[in-house]
Design a protein around this motif. Sequence first.
Motif, mmCIF file in Angstrom:
data_model
loop_
_atom_site.group_PDB
_atom_site.id
_atom_site.type_symbol
_atom_site.label_atom_id
_atom_site.label_comp_id
_atom_site.label_asym_id
_atom_site.label_seq_id
_atom_site.Cartn_x
_atom_site.Cartn_y
_atom_site.Cartn_z
ATOM 1 N N SER A 146 1.086 -0.842 -0.183
ATOM 2 C CA SER A 146 0.227 0.077 -0.008
ATOM 3 C C SER A 146 1.060 0.903 -0.219
ATOM 4 C CB SER A 146 -1.281 0.113 1.710
ATOM 5 O OG SER A 146 -1.869 1.143 1.429
ATOM 6 N N GLU A 147 1.437 1.452 1.286
ATOM 7 C CA GLU A 147 3.133 2.648 0.700
ATOM 8 C C GLU A 147 3.604 2.582 -0.671
ATOM 9 O OE1 GLU A 147 2.520 5.249 3.358
ATOM 10 O OE2 GLU A 147 1.134 3.819 4.590
ATOM 11 N N LEU A 148 3.880 1.345 -1.247
ATOM 12 C CA LEU A 148 4.628 1.692 -1.888
ATOM 13 C C LEU A 148 3.947 1.859 -3.150
ATOM 14 C CD1 LEU A 148 6.388 -1.911 -1.727
ATOM 15 C CD2 LEU A 148 7.819 0.438 -1.914
ATOM 16 N N MET A 149 2.601 1.323 -3.304
ATOM 17 C CA MET A 149 1.155 2.072 -5.114
ATOM 18 C C MET A 149 1.381 3.302 -4.102
ATOM 19 S SD MET A 149 0.064 -1.107 -5.915
ATOM 20 C CE MET A 149 -1.185 -2.036 -4.277
ATOM 21 N N ALA A 150 1.205 3.946 -3.061
ATOM 22 C CA ALA A 150 1.009 4.712 -2.605
ATOM 23 C C ALA A 150 2.205 6.511 -2.745
ATOM 24 C CB ALA A 150 0.550 5.265 -1.711
ATOM 25 N N ASP A 151 3.525 6.162 -3.084
ATOM 26 C CA ASP A 151 4.425 6.557 -3.539
ATOM 27 C C ASP A 151 5.076 7.099 -2.470
ATOM 28 O OD1 ASP A 151 6.749 7.277 -4.857
ATOM 29 O OD2 ASP A 151 5.358 8.300 -6.392
ATOM 30 N N ASN A 152 4.370 6.944 -1.095
ATOM 31 C CA ASN A 152 5.085 6.753 -0.476
ATOM 32 C C ASN A 152 6.757 6.270 -0.039
ATOM 33 O OD1 ASN A 152 2.931 8.615 0.714
ATOM 34 N ND2 ASN A 152 1.520 7.025 1.193
ATOM 35 N N LEU A 153 6.759 5.460 -0.516
ATOM 36 C CA LEU A 153 8.120 4.325 -0.228
ATOM 37 C C LEU A 153 8.318 4.123 -1.536
ATOM 38 C CD1 LEU A 153 7.046 2.260 2.850
ATOM 39 C CD2 LEU A 153 8.339 4.362 3.291
ATOM 40 N N GLY A 154 9.849 3.475 -1.670
ATOM 41 C CA GLY A 154 10.179 2.774 -3.018
ATOM 42 C C GLY A 154 10.779 1.831 -2.314
ATOM 43 N N ASN A 161 18.933 6.177 -7.570
ATOM 44 C CA ASN A 161 19.106 4.619 -7.800
ATOM 45 C C ASN A 161 18.276 5.195 -8.874
ATOM 46 O OD1 ASN A 161 18.320 2.101 -9.389
ATOM 47 N ND2 ASN A 161 17.703 1.127 -7.110
ATOM 48 N N ASN A 162 18.253 4.530 -10.338
ATOM 49 C CA ASN A 162 17.082 4.667 -12.091
ATOM 50 C C ASN A 162 15.568 5.142 -11.185
ATOM 51 O OD1 ASN A 162 19.256 4.398 -12.843
ATOM 52 N ND2 ASN A 162 18.962 2.684 -13.751
ATOM 53 N N TYR A 163 15.067 5.815 -12.327
ATOM 54 C CA TYR A 163 13.771 6.611 -12.436
ATOM 55 C C TYR A 163 13.385 6.989 -10.719
ATOM 56 C CZ TYR A 163 9.189 5.607 -14.751
ATOM 57 O OH TYR A 163 8.476 5.271 -15.421
ATOM 58 N N THR A 164 12.474 6.539 -10.401
ATOM 59 C CA THR A 164 11.676 7.087 -9.058
ATOM 60 C C THR A 164 12.039 6.856 -8.033
ATOM 61 O OG1 THR A 164 10.099 5.751 -9.148
ATOM 62 C CG2 THR A 164 9.723 7.398 -10.065
ATOM 63 N N PHE A 165 13.388 6.034 -6.946
ATOM 64 C CA PHE A 165 13.697 5.814 -6.523
ATOM 65 C C PHE A 165 14.821 6.630 -5.659
ATOM 66 C CE2 PHE A 165 12.980 0.690 -8.083
ATOM 67 C CZ PHE A 165 11.719 1.178 -7.431
ATOM 68 N N THR A 166 15.391 7.038 -6.088
ATOM 69 C CA THR A 166 16.148 8.166 -5.298
ATOM 70 C C THR A 166 15.653 9.841 -4.504
ATOM 71 O OG1 THR A 166 17.616 8.485 -7.580
ATOM 72 C CG2 THR A 166 17.697 9.942 -6.150
ATOM 73 N N THR A 167 16.291 9.575 -3.142
ATOM 74 C CA THR A 167 15.648 9.845 -2.632
ATOM 75 C C THR A 167 16.774 10.282 -1.297
ATOM 76 O OG1 THR A 167 14.978 10.122 -0.238
ATOM 77 C CG2 THR A 167 15.571 8.381 -0.775
ATOM 78 N N ARG A 168 16.705 11.402 -1.442
ATOM 79 C CA ARG A 168 17.611 12.455 -0.133
ATOM 80 C C ARG A 168 17.217 11.895 1.071
ATOM 81 N NH1 ARG A 168 16.342 18.069 -2.619
ATOM 82 N NH2 ARG A 168 14.385 17.592 -2.639
#
Length: 560
Positions: free
Chosen positions: A81-89, A387-394
Motif C-alpha cells: 500500500s505504501e509503495l503504490m501510494a509512492d510514500n516509499l520506494g 537509483n534509476n527512475y523514481t527511487f532516488t531520495t535524499r
Amino acid sequence: MKLFHKNKFLTTACLTVALLSGVSCKEQLDVGNPNAPTTVANVNTEAGIISFAQGGVYVNGFYNGDDWLGNSYFSLPWGYSELMADNLGADASNNQITTIGVPDYIILDDGTKVSNPSPQVSIIRSYNSRAATGAGNNPLYYQWLNMYALNNACNQTLDLVGTIPFAGDAASRSNTIKAWAYWWKGYAYASIGSMYYAGLIEDKASVTNGDYVLHDAIINQSNTYYNLAATTLTAITSNSDYLEVISQLIPAFTQVGNGGIPTIDMWKRNINTMLARNILVNKLAPFVNGNPAATITKSSTTAMTPADWNSVLTLVTAGIQRGDIVFTGRSTPSNFFFSASGGTTAALTTGVNTSTTFKISERFIQSFNAGDKRLTNNFNTNTTYKNNYTFTTRYSLTANGNGMPGVYVYGTKDVGAYELYIAGSYEENQLMLAEANIRLGNIETGLGYIDAVRTYQGAGVATVKGTGLTLPGALTELTKERRVALFGRGLGFYDNRRWGWTYDISAGGGSYGNTLVTTAGVVNKNVTINYNFMDYWDVPADEAVLNPTTSSVATQNPNY
C-alpha cells in the motif's frame, strides 16, 4: 477457500490446523503463542475459547504468512500500500516490492519522458500464478491468504462459542466473544473488498464455494458484520463480565498508549469509523492536478455522491474521539505477532536509506508544510540513495526521532516502542470529518479538523482554518495531511486511488507537480507521473485456479 503454499495444495482445513496447533502451514513455524489450544476438542472451557479467539486474530490473521518480506501482515501487504501510494520506494527483489510501485512513465521538468519497460499491470498478470506464489513472487497472494485465514478463524470461534459453559453472566461473556469475531470478520471482508476486484463470502468454518462476487458485495458483507458487532455489544448487560473477557482477548502487552481495553461505547465508535472508511476508500473522489471536478473515465468503482459524503459525516461524527482506546499492536522480545525490526513498514524504513528495505519517497516528503516539526523530528538528509527512475531520495527515517517533545515519531526498531494502529485511529476519524465537511461545502469546519490532527501530532505549523482557502486549496491541505498523518497504516494506496492519482492519464488520472531527484542529483519540482496501477487486484491464482468461479463474476479485473 483453497490455497497453494510452498508446492502444497491446501484448503481451509490447513488453516484450521494452523490455528489449533499453533503452527503455520509452513514447515512447523513457532508462532510464539504457547497458550493456543491444540485441537478443536480442547476448546471446551471459557479460557480455551478466549485463547482460541485471540490466536485466530493475532496468529492466523496477522502473523502466519508464507515467505513474505518482514514477519507480519503489516510488513508486506501494508508495505504494498505504501509503495503504490509512492510514500516509499524499494529495490529489493522480495515479493515484487521493487516493481509493484513503479509508474508507467514520468515526465521530467525539461520534458524528458522516461518509461517503465515492465508496467505494473503486466507484472501483476505475469506473476499471478501458482508457480510464482511458490517462488514468493506473487504479490496478490498475501493479503488474500491472511484475511481469509482470519475470517475462517472467526467462523470457527462462532461455531464453538455456543458450546462453552461460561462463569458469571454467561450471555454477556458469550456476546463479548461473538462481538470480537463479528468485528474481525468485518475487518477481513473490508480488507478483501477494498483490494480485490472480486472475492468470496465464506461464513461457515472450513467451507468454501466458487460463487465469486464483486468487491462491493464483499464490502456490504463487511458492513453487515461490523453492524452485527455493534448490536451484539448493545446486548451485553454486565459490564464487569464484558471487561473480564475483552481484557483477555486483547493481548496484555498491547494495552498501553492508545491501545487498551475499550469500553462498549468506545468499541462502537471504532466500528463507526471503520464503516465510514468502507465507504470512503471504495468510491472515487477525484482531485487530480488540483481539480476537484476531474473525471476518471475507466474505473472499477463509482463516484462519491452527496449522500455518500453525508453518510460518512454521520458515521465519523459518532466515530473515534480523542482519548478513545483503539486497536493497536506492539512488538515483544518473543515476537508474538510482529517483530520490532521487521514487522511493520515503519521498521523496514527506519535507518540509513542506503541500507533499509524501504526508502522514504521524495513525494512523501513534499507533503509536509514548511516548518512542520514532524519533518524535522523524523527525517534527515545525511545520505542520498541513488537509483534509476523514481527511487532516488535524499531522506532517511531517523530511529526514535530527534527528541523534539510532543512531536509524533514515525519509526523505531526498539521492542515495544512502536504503536501500530491495526484499525481506525483518532487522526483518521478527524481527517474523514475534515474531508466530508470540505466536500459538502463546509470548508472552514473541515479545515479545523485538519488543524486538530496537526496539533495532536505536534506539527507546530500555522492553522489553515480562517485563511480563506477555496475548495482546491482545502483539498490540497487534506490530501497532504492524510499522507503525512496516516503513514504506515495501510491506507495510502486507497487514498491515491480514490483521488484519481493512480489511474492512467488517458483516463483522467495521473499525479502532477511532483518532486523527483535524478541519479545525477538534479532536483525536479514539476514532474508528471503516470502510475496507471490496477485499481482493484485480480483474485490470486492460488484461489482462482484451484477454486474456479461458478458465478458470472470475473476473477480478473476486466478494466485492465
